[in-house]
Scaffold this motif. Sequence first.
Motif, PDB file in Angstrom:
ATOM      1  N   GLU A  51       0.847  -1.124  -0.012  1.00 48.58           N
ATOM      2  CA  GLU A  51       0.023  -0.102   0.011  1.00 48.58           C
ATOM      3  C   GLU A  51       0.909   1.223  -0.198  1.00 48.58           C
ATOM      4  O   GLU A  51       1.472   1.527   1.282  1.00 48.58           O
ATOM      5  CB  GLU A  51      -0.945   0.132   1.222  1.00 48.58           C
ATOM      6  CG  GLU A  51      -1.591   1.130   1.303  1.00 48.58           C
ATOM      7  CD  GLU A  51      -2.645   1.714   0.281  1.00 48.58           C
ATOM      8  OE1 GLU A  51      -1.954   2.314  -0.556  1.00 48.58           O
ATOM      9  OE2 GLU A  51      -3.649   1.301   0.138  1.00 48.58           O
ATOM     10  N   PRO A  52       1.043   1.837  -1.185  1.00 48.67           N
ATOM     11  CA  PRO A  52       1.642   3.316  -1.288  1.00 48.67           C
ATOM     12  C   PRO A  52       1.290   4.190  -0.195  1.00 48.67           C
ATOM     13  O   PRO A  52       2.090   4.944   0.226  1.00 48.67           O
ATOM     14  CB  PRO A  52       1.595   3.786  -2.619  1.00 48.67           C
ATOM     15  CG  PRO A  52       1.499   2.204  -3.507  1.00 48.67           C
ATOM     16  CD  PRO A  52       0.207   1.516  -2.449  1.00 48.67           C
ATOM     17  N   ASP A  53      -0.063   4.227  -0.025  1.00 45.96           N
ATOM     18  CA  ASP A  53      -0.669   5.328   0.909  1.00 45.96           C
ATOM     19  C   ASP A  53      -0.391   5.022   2.370  1.00 45.96           C
ATOM     20  O   ASP A  53      -0.913   4.167   2.748  1.00 45.96           O
ATOM     21  CB  ASP A  53      -1.899   5.390   0.771  1.00 45.96           C
ATOM     22  CG  ASP A  53      -2.807   6.617   1.486  1.00 45.96           C
ATOM     23  OD1 ASP A  53      -2.303   7.080   2.737  1.00 45.96           O
ATOM     24  OD2 ASP A  53      -4.048   6.811   1.065  1.00 45.96           O
ATOM     25  N   LEU A  54       0.751   5.763   2.875  1.00 48.40           N
ATOM     26  CA  LEU A  54       1.017   5.420   4.195  1.00 48.40           C
ATOM     27  C   LEU A  54      -0.213   5.333   5.425  1.00 48.40           C
ATOM     28  O   LEU A  54       0.006   4.817   6.307  1.00 48.40           O
ATOM     29  CB  LEU A  54       2.324   6.359   4.722  1.00 48.40           C
ATOM     30  CG  LEU A  54       3.552   6.063   3.990  1.00 48.40           C
ATOM     31  CD1 LEU A  54       4.713   6.996   4.404  1.00 48.40           C
ATOM     32  CD2 LEU A  54       3.932   4.764   3.892  1.00 48.40           C
ATOM     33  N   ARG A  55      -0.975   6.544   5.327  1.00 49.62           N
ATOM     34  CA  ARG A  55      -1.931   6.757   6.366  1.00 49.62           C
ATOM     35  C   ARG A  55      -2.993   5.599   6.374  1.00 49.62           C
ATOM     36  O   ARG A  55      -3.402   4.806   7.021  1.00 49.62           O
ATOM     37  CB  ARG A  55      -2.545   8.137   6.030  1.00 49.62           C
ATOM     38  CG  ARG A  55      -1.525   9.143   6.277  1.00 49.62           C
ATOM     39  CD  ARG A  55      -2.743  10.528   6.138  1.00 49.62           C
ATOM     40  NE  ARG A  55      -3.503  10.506   7.367  1.00 49.62           N
ATOM     41  CZ  ARG A  55      -4.459  11.610   7.377  1.00 49.62           C
ATOM     42  NH1 ARG A  55      -4.191  12.619   6.676  1.00 49.62           N
ATOM     43  NH2 ARG A  55      -5.185  11.732   8.335  1.00 49.62           N
ATOM     44  N   THR A  82       5.786  -0.710   0.364  1.00 52.02           N
ATOM     45  CA  THR A  82       5.097   0.591  -0.328  1.00 52.02           C
ATOM     46  C   THR A  82       5.173   0.186  -1.740  1.00 52.02           C
ATOM     47  O   THR A  82       4.448   0.910  -2.488  1.00 52.02           O
ATOM     48  CB  THR A  82       5.827   1.997  -0.108  1.00 52.02           C
ATOM     49  OG1 THR A  82       7.310   1.719  -0.246  1.00 52.02           O
ATOM     50  CG2 THR A  82       5.736   2.257   1.289  1.00 52.02           C
ATOM     51  N   VAL A  83       5.842  -0.888  -2.042  1.00 53.72           N
ATOM     52  CA  VAL A  83       6.046  -1.173  -3.454  1.00 53.72           C
ATOM     53  C   VAL A  83       6.220  -2.730  -3.690  1.00 53.72           C
ATOM     54  O   VAL A  83       6.410  -3.644  -2.438  1.00 53.72           O
ATOM     55  CB  VAL A  83       7.321  -0.479  -4.190  1.00 53.72           C
ATOM     56  CG1 VAL A  83       7.378   0.690  -4.278  1.00 53.72           C
ATOM     57  CG2 VAL A  83       8.611  -1.188  -3.349  1.00 53.72           C
ATOM     58  N   SER A  84       5.724  -3.398  -4.690  1.00 54.52           N
ATOM     59  CA  SER A  84       5.719  -4.784  -4.988  1.00 54.52           C
ATOM     60  C   SER A  84       7.005  -5.261  -5.025  1.00 54.52           C
ATOM     61  O   SER A  84       7.242  -6.339  -4.634  1.00 54.52           O
ATOM     62  CB  SER A  84       4.895  -5.241  -6.360  1.00 54.52           C
ATOM     63  OG  SER A  84       5.518  -4.687  -7.361  1.00 54.52           O
ATOM     64  N   ARG A  85       8.018  -4.659  -5.375  1.00 58.99           N
ATOM     65  CA  ARG A  85       9.342  -5.359  -5.424  1.00 58.99           C
ATOM     66  C   ARG A  85       9.961  -5.628  -4.094  1.00 58.99           C
ATOM     67  O   ARG A  85      10.662  -6.776  -3.922  1.00 58.99           O
ATOM     68  CB  ARG A  85      10.212  -4.271  -6.187  1.00 58.99           C
ATOM     69  CG  ARG A  85      11.637  -4.891  -6.470  1.00 58.99           C
ATOM     70  CD  ARG A  85      11.627  -5.874  -7.515  1.00 58.99           C
ATOM     71  NE  ARG A  85      11.712  -7.337  -7.010  1.00 58.99           N
ATOM     72  CZ  ARG A  85      11.477  -8.348  -7.835  1.00 58.99           C
ATOM     73  NH1 ARG A  85      11.286  -8.475  -8.748  1.00 58.99           N
ATOM     74  NH2 ARG A  85      11.784  -9.626  -7.139  1.00 58.99           N
ATOM     75  N   ALA A  86       9.785  -4.777  -3.152  1.00 60.84           N
ATOM     76  CA  ALA A  86      10.259  -5.005  -1.857  1.00 60.84           C
ATOM     77  C   ALA A  86       9.487  -6.285  -1.131  1.00 60.84           C
ATOM     78  O   ALA A  86      10.256  -7.305  -0.612  1.00 60.84           O
ATOM     79  CB  ALA A  86      10.057  -3.963  -0.916  1.00 60.84           C
ATOM     80  N   ALA A 146       0.245  -1.046  -6.993  1.00 56.82           N
ATOM     81  CA  ALA A 146       1.305  -1.597  -6.046  1.00 56.82           C
ATOM     82  C   ALA A 146       2.422  -0.680  -5.954  1.00 56.82           C
ATOM     83  O   ALA A 146       3.322  -1.162  -5.564  1.00 56.82           O
ATOM     84  CB  ALA A 146       1.378  -3.067  -6.196  1.00 56.82           C
ATOM     85  N   GLY A 147       2.461   0.370  -6.191  1.00 55.52           N
ATOM     86  CA  GLY A 147       3.574   1.247  -6.039  1.00 55.52           C
ATOM     87  C   GLY A 147       4.518   1.419  -7.286  1.00 55.52           C
ATOM     88  O   GLY A 147       5.085   2.469  -7.359  1.00 55.52           O
ATOM     89  N   ASP A 148       4.688   0.174  -7.789  1.00 53.64           N
ATOM     90  CA  ASP A 148       5.804   0.140  -9.037  1.00 53.64           C
ATOM     91  C   ASP A 148       4.815  -0.664 -10.249  1.00 53.64           C
ATOM     92  O   ASP A 148       5.340  -0.458 -11.419  1.00 53.64           O
ATOM     93  CB  ASP A 148       6.904  -0.521  -8.611  1.00 53.64           C
ATOM     94  CG  ASP A 148       6.867  -1.725  -8.017  1.00 53.64           C
ATOM     95  OD1 ASP A 148       5.564  -2.159  -7.491  1.00 53.64           O
ATOM     96  OD2 ASP A 148       7.854  -2.249  -7.446  1.00 53.64           O
TER      97      ASP A 148
END
Length: 236
Positions: free
Chosen positions: A7-11, A31-35, A54-56
Amino acid sequence: MRIALIEPDLRHAELIGRLIFAGGHACQHFTVSRAFLDRAAEEFFDLLITENWAGDHCAEDVIPHARAILPNLPVIVLMTQPRESQVVAALHAGADDCLSKPVRGPEMLARVNALLRRAGLRRPPNRRRDVIGGYAFDAAHCAVTFRGQTAELTPKEFRLALLLFSNLSRPVSRAQILETVWSRRRDVKSRTVDTHASRVRSKLQLRPELGYSLTPLYGYGYQLDAIPLEAVVEAG
């Protein structure tokens, strides 16, 4: 169960993480799928919850890559004001369920639990514990194994430790600690939280020279950080 969240949206990620933990599950946020994909190659997850973007990469591309690493991994896709075509595309890509954002707590937990029941327990024998950063959490016995040793914790110490490791490198507020460890009790004194944090630090040997630092954040809460080995060597 161990749940991965992309989820890129931290809140919104913080909201979901708190709901998942309150439901009795551990949540690891990316925050991204690669991680996530890199972590999934080393650690087991029982469920993936991912934003449609998914961020990327889009979720439709992430799902097959995730299942190539963790076969049969259940997946829930989050969407903001989803169109029917988006839901259909996600389901055709392999999603097991879709949820609208922002999530509604009771509904999300009900869907998560229903999906986990349908999926059943398919963990391989060597992945039946939650392993985060070299620490293996055994919820059945409130025990944590690391560097060839096992530390026995009280239930509250265990939940606090798991909360901190699930939020590695992110600040955890006292309000969040009270909500997840003490079920929002208002009579818990500040020093009680500090005492439990101190015991967790001691029992799990969370010291910079051993690769971890548990830091009190004045007026806020605590943050657990992993310290790269090269930084420890240079400091020495």
